[in-house]
Design an enzyme around this catalytic site. Structure first.
Site, mmCIF file in Angstrom:
data_model
loop_
_atom_site.group_PDB
_atom_site.id
_atom_site.type_symbol
_atom_site.label_atom_id
_atom_site.label_comp_id
_atom_site.label_asym_id
_atom_site.label_seq_id
_atom_site.Cartn_x
_atom_site.Cartn_y
_atom_site.Cartn_z
ATOM 1 N N LYS A 36 58.510 34.521 34.350
ATOM 2 C CA LYS A 36 59.756 34.774 34.929
ATOM 3 C C LYS A 36 61.135 35.212 34.088
ATOM 4 C CE LYS A 36 58.852 31.144 37.535
ATOM 5 N NZ LYS A 36 58.951 30.043 38.359
ATOM 6 N N SER A 66 53.704 30.181 34.317
ATOM 7 C CA SER A 66 54.557 30.370 35.608
ATOM 8 C C SER A 66 55.919 30.627 34.953
ATOM 9 C CB SER A 66 54.514 29.104 36.392
ATOM 10 O OG SER A 66 55.568 28.890 37.244
ATOM 11 N N HIS A 76 66.890 28.010 30.339
ATOM 12 C CA HIS A 76 66.082 27.395 31.352
ATOM 13 C C HIS A 76 65.763 26.066 31.312
ATOM 14 C CE1 HIS A 76 63.171 27.512 34.746
ATOM 15 N NE2 HIS A 76 62.171 26.537 33.883
ATOM 16 N N ASP A 134 53.459 34.881 40.536
ATOM 17 C CA ASP A 134 53.772 33.482 40.420
ATOM 18 C C ASP A 134 54.319 32.882 41.977
ATOM 19 O OD1 ASP A 134 54.408 31.075 38.908
ATOM 20 O OD2 ASP A 134 56.370 31.392 39.946
ATOM 21 N N ARG A 158 49.045 26.440 44.120
ATOM 22 C CA ARG A 158 48.865 25.230 43.087
ATOM 23 C C ARG A 158 49.362 24.133 43.938
ATOM 24 N NH1 ARG A 158 52.365 27.075 38.609
ATOM 25 N NH2 ARG A 158 51.960 25.061 37.499
HETATM 26 N N1 URA Z 1 58.669 25.527 37.065
HETATM 27 C C1 URA Z 1 57.771 26.663 37.418
HETATM 28 O O1 URA Z 1 58.585 27.731 37.289
HETATM 29 N N2 URA Z 1 56.774 26.762 37.571
HETATM 30 C C2 URA Z 1 55.995 25.636 37.234
HETATM 31 O O2 URA Z 1 54.753 25.630 37.355
HETATM 32 C C3 URA Z 1 56.579 24.440 36.936
HETATM 33 C C4 URA Z 1 57.798 24.345 36.935
#
Ligand code: URA
Length: 435
Positions: free
Chosen positions: A187, A183, A82, A161, A168
């Site tokens: 995932k 967050s 990621h 999320d 947010r």
């Molecule tokens: N990428 C995400 O998936 N979440 C965040 O809060 C910031 C970047």
């Protein structure tokens, strides 16, 4: 439990329990906690922070808020990678085929670009016929057979999320280390991989602008992975200029194929090799970094990594002939040179502004609903520290619709500063954080 007590507690800087965090997440997903209550708690978290236990509890509650991907039918070490996002940041197209060619199983869900950052899915969709919407069975099958697949995120994974991120975004609570870490990691953990390597970007084109915060974010995420029982490492890498020279969708795919095909030495290759080597170490395929690098170089030279990329493209309905014939990728109608107004060494590139200029040409979205043009974008001809003469080509703009061309060019040029002195070279890799 009462949500206002939980908000009050965090407002006063106290530590939340696992049960309180689960009550909040489950309540927000099922609607019994209202948006305004969630907003208040998010703001309290932003200001007061969370310690490691709270951040782990938040991540796991979010991970468990929806479906998880079942990768149990895939034999071998299942890995994910990621990036926290940047400009010209296309390492997935190198890392995934490289480690797949070494025997790893890359099961990856990616996102779309928004604002100045590009998205892997948009880039993949610029390949004629390529589908990012495989169902679970087809996804697992593709990873099992070829060693890699990249698809879009299913809406049923980590619904907490999706709701929280949207909130947010409109309540000035994006920039909080525990909220960002939970967050991202919720995932990643819902994917069920055995090993995760994180590319945490730092600099003016990254989510985290300064190195200290980037290292802190990397450290928190590695800690979360470890506490969840997943082997996790993070590499903190530079984003004070676009990583690659191509900013756009088909342009980025083209650049990745050229690097894989011709084994071109460049910053994307260096970062991709570092990330891929970490994956090989976490997977136990290699015992040390030099062995990993040697194996990866062999996958470049032998063309085996490129074969893996072609197999994934074909398995997902795309035209794999693009790896031999790049003209099959979408091409813009016109290529326009953008020339320097001043002479000197390039001392600063405001990277997010370069991303925004590409967005104005149609390569990205300002709003989620916007459509993108796969063929347009920017190809950089100069990098930080290069000398540029007045009138020399700084970049090529690949354009179809010229309505924003003048503004995009202005924005792009304003993103560059030149100086008489050659600036010090910035590191490309700042640090590596291991489990
Ligand atoms: N990428 C995400 O998936 N979440 C965040 O809060 C910031 C970047």
């Amino acid at each position: 439990m009462v949500i206002t007590d939980i908000i009050e507690k965090k407002k006063n800087g106290l530590k939340l329990t696992k049960e309180e965090i689960e009550f909040f997440i489950n309540g927000y997903v099922d609607g019994s906690v209202a948006d305004y209550q969630a907003s208040a708690l998010l703001m309290a978290i932003c200001i007061r922070g969370m310690d490691r236990d709270e951040t782990v509890d938040l991540t796991l509650a979010m991970r468990d808020s929806g479906d998880k991907v079942d990768l149990s039918a895939i034999d071998g070490i299942r890995v994910d990678k990621h990036s926290t996002g940047g400009v010209g940041d296309d390492t997935s197209f190198l890392v995934a085929p490289l480690v797949a060619a070494c025997g790893c199983k890359v099961a990856k869900m990616s996102g779309r670009g928004l604002g100045f950052t590009g998205g892997t899915l948009d880039k993949l969709e610029s390949i004629p016929g390529f589908s990012v919407n495989l169902d679970q069975n087809a996804f697992v099958d593709t990873v099992s057979k070829f060693g890699l697949s990249i698809i879009g995120q299913s809406k049923d994974i980590v619904p907490a999320d999706k709701k929280l991120y949207a909130l947010r975004d409109v309540t000035a609570t994006v920039e909080s280390l525990p909220l960002i870490a939970s967050s991202i990691m919720s995932k990643k953990l819902a994917m069920g991989c055995d090993a995760i390597v994180l590319d945490v970007k730092t600099g003016n084109g990254a989510l985290m602008k300064n190195l200290k915060d980037s290292i802190k974010l990397a450290d928190i995420m590695v800690g979360i992975g470890r506490m969840a029982g997943v082997k996790t490492s993070a590499v903190v890498t530079d984003m004070n200029q676009p990583l690659g020279n191509c900013i756009g969708n088909s342009l980025a795919v083209k650049e990745s194929i050229e690097i894989l095909r011709d084994n071109i030495e460049c910053d994307i290759k260096t970062v991709s090799m570092t990330l891929a080597a970490k994956i090989l170490l976490l997977s136990g395929i290699c015992d040390n970094n030099s062995e990993a690098m040697e194996m990866l170089e062999d996958k470049f030279y032998s063309g085996k990594a490129l074969v893996k990329l072609a197999q994934m493209i074909e398995a997902q309905g795309g035209n794999a002939d693009i790896v031999d014939d790049l003209s099959l990728l979408p091409q813009a109608a016109e290529v326009i040179d953008v020339r320097a107004d001043d002479e000197g060494y390039i001392s600063e590139i405001r990277t997010s502004e370069v991303g925004m200029a590409a967005c104005m040409l149609g390569a990205g979205r300002m709003k989620k609903e916007d459509t993108i043009d796969p063929s347009v974008g920017i190809v950089l001809k100069k990098r930080l520290g290069d000398f540029v003469k007045k009138g020399e080509v700084l970049a090529e703009f690949h354009v179809n619709d010229k309505k924003n061309l003048e503004d995009a060019e202005k924005r792009f040029k304003a993103a560059y500063s030149v100086s008489e002195q050659q600036p010090d070279e910035l590191p490309l890799i700042y640090t590596i954080i291991d489990e």
